[in-house]
Motif scaffolding. Structure first.
Motif, PDB file in Angstrom:
ATOM      1  N   VAL A   1      45.578  49.041  47.053  1.00  0.00           N
ATOM      2  CA  VAL A   1      44.925  47.733  46.965  1.00  0.00           C
ATOM      3  C   VAL A   1      44.702  47.418  45.486  1.00  0.00           C
ATOM      4  O   VAL A   1      44.171  48.246  44.747  1.00  0.00           O
ATOM      5  N   THR A   2      45.110  46.236  45.082  1.00  0.00           N
ATOM      6  CA  THR A   2      44.948  45.819  43.692  1.00  0.00           C
ATOM      7  C   THR A   2      43.778  44.844  43.585  1.00  0.00           C
ATOM      8  O   THR A   2      43.710  43.854  44.326  1.00  0.00           O
ATOM      9  N   PHE A   3      42.859  45.155  42.668  1.00  0.00           N
ATOM     10  CA  PHE A   3      41.716  44.289  42.370  1.00  0.00           C
ATOM     11  C   PHE A   3      41.985  43.617  41.029  1.00  0.00           C
ATOM     12  O   PHE A   3      42.247  44.300  40.029  1.00  0.00           O
ATOM     13  N   MET A   4      41.909  42.280  40.999  1.00  0.00           N
ATOM     14  CA  MET A   4      42.145  41.525  39.770  1.00  0.00           C
ATOM     15  C   MET A   4      40.866  40.801  39.376  1.00  0.00           C
ATOM     16  O   MET A   4      40.355  39.977  40.145  1.00  0.00           O
ATOM     17  N   ARG A   5      40.363  41.156  38.217  1.00  0.00           N
ATOM     18  CA  ARG A   5      39.145  40.515  37.692  1.00  0.00           C
ATOM     19  C   ARG A   5      39.555  39.409  36.737  1.00  0.00           C
ATOM     20  O   ARG A   5      40.094  39.668  35.663  1.00  0.00           O
TER      21      ARG A   5
ATOM     22  N   SER B   1      28.486  36.290  42.508  1.00  0.00           N
ATOM     23  CA  SER B   1      29.379  36.031  41.380  1.00  0.00           C
ATOM     24  C   SER B   1      30.653  36.851  41.579  1.00  0.00           C
ATOM     25  O   SER B   1      30.690  37.766  42.417  1.00  0.00           O
ATOM     26  N   PRO B   2      31.708  36.552  40.826  1.00  0.00           N
ATOM     27  CA  PRO B   2      32.941  37.356  40.959  1.00  0.00           C
ATOM     28  C   PRO B   2      32.714  38.839  40.703  1.00  0.00           C
ATOM     29  O   PRO B   2      33.235  39.685  41.437  1.00  0.00           O
ATOM     30  N   ASP B   3      31.920  39.172  39.673  1.00  0.00           N
ATOM     31  CA  ASP B   3      31.655  40.586  39.393  1.00  0.00           C
ATOM     32  C   ASP B   3      30.838  41.231  40.500  1.00  0.00           C
ATOM     33  O   ASP B   3      31.065  42.389  40.858  1.00  0.00           O
TER      34      ASP B   3
END
Length: 327
Positions: A93-97, A129-131
C-alpha cells in the motif's frame, strides 16, 4: 474506485469520485482501491503528482518505497490482510502525503482501512487534516497487527496445552493427541507471524521517514507526537512478534520430540518382542533339525522338555524386562 473523505458538519463525509470529477474543497483523504488507468490519471491531474506503478510498489529497495518528488512524499508498506483465514497475505500500500490531501493507493482491502473509516465517522477529529488522516490510518493498521498477534498468541497457547497434555481430556491419554495437526497449526501461526513481522519492519521504516519529512516540512506538533507514539507501538509489537517466533520454534521442537518419543516406543515394542522370542526360536530351530544322530530324537520326554524350554526362555526375559521397568 476513487473515494474522497472530508470532515463536514461534524461528520466524515464519503464521496465517490469519477475520472471527470473535480476535487471538493476540504478533502483530507483520497483512497484509490484497484483504480483504473483513467482514475489514476485523474488524481495525477488534480493533485499534480505522479502515481507509482504496481510493479514499483512491489520493489523492496528503500529508495523505491520511500522517496520525495517536489512537495509530495511517497511511502509504501506491506499491510496484512486475510489474517483470520487459512491463507494470510500481505499487500503493498502506497501512502502519498501531499499539501492538499493524503492519498492511498492499494489493490486489496485490508480490514484496518474499513476499521479506520468506521472510527473516523464516529470521531471526525481523527481525520481533521491530511496529516491526521495519515496518522490515523497508520494507527489503525498497527492496532490491527496487535489484534492479529494476540490471536496468534492464543493459538500458540492452545497448541502448548495440547502437546504437553494440559488440555487432554480425562478419557484420553497424551499419546492420543494429534501431533500432526499440532505441527500444521504451528506452521500456520509461524506463517502469520512472519507476515506480521514483515509488515512491522516496513511500517518502522515508513514512520521514521514520515517523522523526518514532517520535521523538515513543519508538520503539526500533534502529528509528530502521534508518530512518536506509533513508533513505540511498532517497536513493542516487533518484540512481541519475536517472542512468539521463539515460542513457536520451542513448541515445534517439543512436538517433533514427542513424535520421536512415540516412534521410539513403537520400535521398543518390536525390539522387546524380538528379544523375547529369540531364545524359543533358537530352541525350535535346533530341535527342528532332521539329523539322524540326535540323542533327543529317541527320547520319550524330548518333546515336552523342548516345549518347556521354549516357554521358559520366553517368560524369563519378559519377567526380567518387566522388573527393570523396560515394559
Amino acid at each position: 474506485m476513487i473515494t474522497a473523505y472530508l470532515p463536514q458538519g461534524g461528520q466524515l463525509q464519503r464521496i465517490e469520485l469519477t475520472p471527470d470529477s473535480t476535487l471538493p474543497d476540504g478533502v483530507v483523504w483520497i483512497d484509490l482501491l484497484e483504480p483504473s488507468q483513467s482514475e489514476e490519471k485523474a488524481i495525477e491531474r488534480l493533485l499534480g503528482i505522479e502515481m507509482p506503478t504496481r510493479e514499483e510498489m512491489q520493489e523492496i529497495e528503500i529508495s523505491s518505497r520511500l522517496y520525495r518528488e517536489g512537495d509530495a512524499s511517497y511511502m509504501t508498506a506491506n499491510i496484512l490482510f486475510h489474517a483470520e483465514t487459512e491463507q494470510p497475505k500481505t499487500t503493498a500500500v502506497t501512502f502519498m502525503r501531499t499539501p492538499r490531501a493524503t492519498v492511498t493507493l492499494r489493490f486489496a482491502d485490508p480490514l484496518s482501512f474499513r476499521q479506520f473509516v468506521a472510527r473516523a465517522q464516529r470521531q471526525p477529529s481523527l481525520a481533521a487534516s491530511p496529516d491526521a488522516a495519515l496518522c490515523g490510518l497508520l494507527d489503525s493498521i498497527i492496532d490491527r497487527a496487535a489484534d492479529v498477534l494476540e490471536i496468534a498468541g492464543k493459538d500458540l497457547d492452545g497448541v502448548s496445552r495440547n502437546i504437553f497434555g494440559h488440555g487432554v481430556k480425562e478419557h484420553e491419554s497424551a499419546d492420543e493427541v494429534d501431533l500432526e495437526e499440532a505441527v500444521r497449526k504451528l506452521g500456520h501461526v509461524e506463517d502469520l507471524n512472519s507476515r506480521i513481522r514483515d509488515s512491522l519492519v516496513s511500517l518502522t521504516r515508513l514512520i521514521a521517514f514520515l517523522t523526518l519529512t514532517m520535521a523538515e516540512q513543519r508538520g503539526t506538533k500533534e502529528s509528530r507526537t502521534w508518530l512518536k507514539t506509533l513508533a513505540r507501538d511498532v517497536q513493542s509489537l516487533n518484540e512481541q512478534a519475536a517472542f512468539l517466533a521463539h515460542k513457536g520454534n520451542f513448541l515445534l521442537d517439543a512436538t517433533l520430540g514427542l513424535i520421536n518419543i512415540q516412534q521410539t516406543k513403537i520400535i521398543k515394542i518390536f525390539s522387546v518382542a524380538a528379544t523375547v522370542f529369540l531364545p524359543p526360536t533358537l530352541i525350535a530351530s535346533i530341535y527342528g533339525m532332521n539329523f539322524e544322530h540326535m540323542p533327543e530324537l529317541s527320547w520319550d520326554f524330548g518333546y515336552p522338555v523342548a516345549i518347556s524350554l521354549m516357554v521358559a526362555s520366553a517368560v524369563l526375559p519378559y519377567w526380567f524386562f518387566k522388573r527393570k521397568g523396560w515394559l
